[in-house]
Design a protein around this motif. Structure first.
Motif, short mmCIF file in Angstrom:
data_model
loop_
_atom_site.label_atom_id
_atom_site.label_comp_id
_atom_site.label_asym_id
_atom_site.label_seq_id
_atom_site.Cartn_x
_atom_site.Cartn_y
_atom_site.Cartn_z
N SER A 113 31.37 42.68 44.90
CA SER A 113 32.59 43.32 45.37
C SER A 113 32.63 43.39 46.89
CB SER A 113 32.68 44.75 44.82
OG SER A 113 32.56 44.75 43.42
N PRO A 160 32.36 49.01 41.61
CA PRO A 160 32.35 47.55 41.49
C PRO A 160 33.72 47.04 41.01
CG PRO A 160 30.81 48.55 39.92
CD PRO A 160 31.45 49.65 40.68
N ASN A 161 34.16 45.93 41.59
CA ASN A 161 35.38 45.32 41.10
C ASN A 161 35.23 43.81 40.87
OD1 ASN A 161 35.57 44.36 43.70
ND2 ASN A 161 37.21 45.74 44.31
N ILE A 172 32.00 41.42 39.32
CA ILE A 172 30.63 41.25 38.85
C ILE A 172 30.44 39.77 38.55
CG2 ILE A 172 28.93 41.87 37.09
CD1 ILE A 172 29.88 44.26 38.77
N HIS A 191 36.12 40.67 36.65
CA HIS A 191 36.74 41.20 37.87
C HIS A 191 38.04 41.91 37.58
CE1 HIS A 191 39.72 37.88 37.94
NE2 HIS A 191 38.75 37.23 37.31
N LYS A 251 32.73 35.36 36.36
CA LYS A 251 33.02 36.63 37.02
C LYS A 251 33.84 37.52 36.11
CE LYS A 251 32.86 34.61 41.57
NZ LYS A 251 33.57 34.14 42.71
N CYS A 272 25.21 40.37 39.28
CA CYS A 272 25.27 40.84 40.67
C CYS A 272 26.67 41.38 40.99
CB CYS A 272 24.94 39.66 41.57
SG CYS A 272 24.83 40.07 43.30
N ASP A 273 26.72 42.53 41.63
CA ASP A 273 27.98 43.09 42.11
C ASP A 273 28.31 42.39 43.43
OD1 ASP A 273 30.14 44.55 43.01
OD2 ASP A 273 29.07 46.45 43.15
#
Length: 103
Positions: A9, A20-21, A23, A35, A33, A6-7
């Motif tokens: 962000s 996205p930054n 996940i 990231h 995560k 899942c994003d």
């Protein structure tokens, strides 16, 4: 069983480009995560509280590659943890009764 990706962000309303930054990957009880971080601008990082992993540098700017590297890193960490837990279990099973002096 499938993992959930899942994003998660957080973007500012002013952001015109919504890449996205962060996940989050839920592998059935262990969430980790992949990231970004301001101090590591050109790479993705891996963090997982349950496994005690924080800001592990995945050494890639490519998200799919980072996700694959994260998966392999987590699998290795889980195998290491299983070995430690098995050893602790064996020691406890083989030990006699423990008294207050620890003898």
């Amino acid at each position: 069983m499938k993992i959930k990706i899942c994003d998660i962000s957080i973007h500012s309303q002013r952001d015109t480009e919504r890449k996205p930054n962060i996940i989050e990957i839920d592998s059935g009880g262990i969430k980790f995560k992949v990231h970004r971080h301001i101090y590591y601008p050109d790479t993705w990082l891996l963090s997982c509280r349950r496994m005690g992993i924080e800001h592990e540098n995945l050494k890639t700017y490519d998200l799919p590659e980072a996700l694959e590297k994260a998966k392999m890193f987590i699998l290795s960490a889980i195998e290491d943890e299983i070995a430690v837990l098995k050893q602790a279990k064996e020691m406890l099973e083989e030990s006699g009764q423990v008294d207050e002096d620890g003898e």
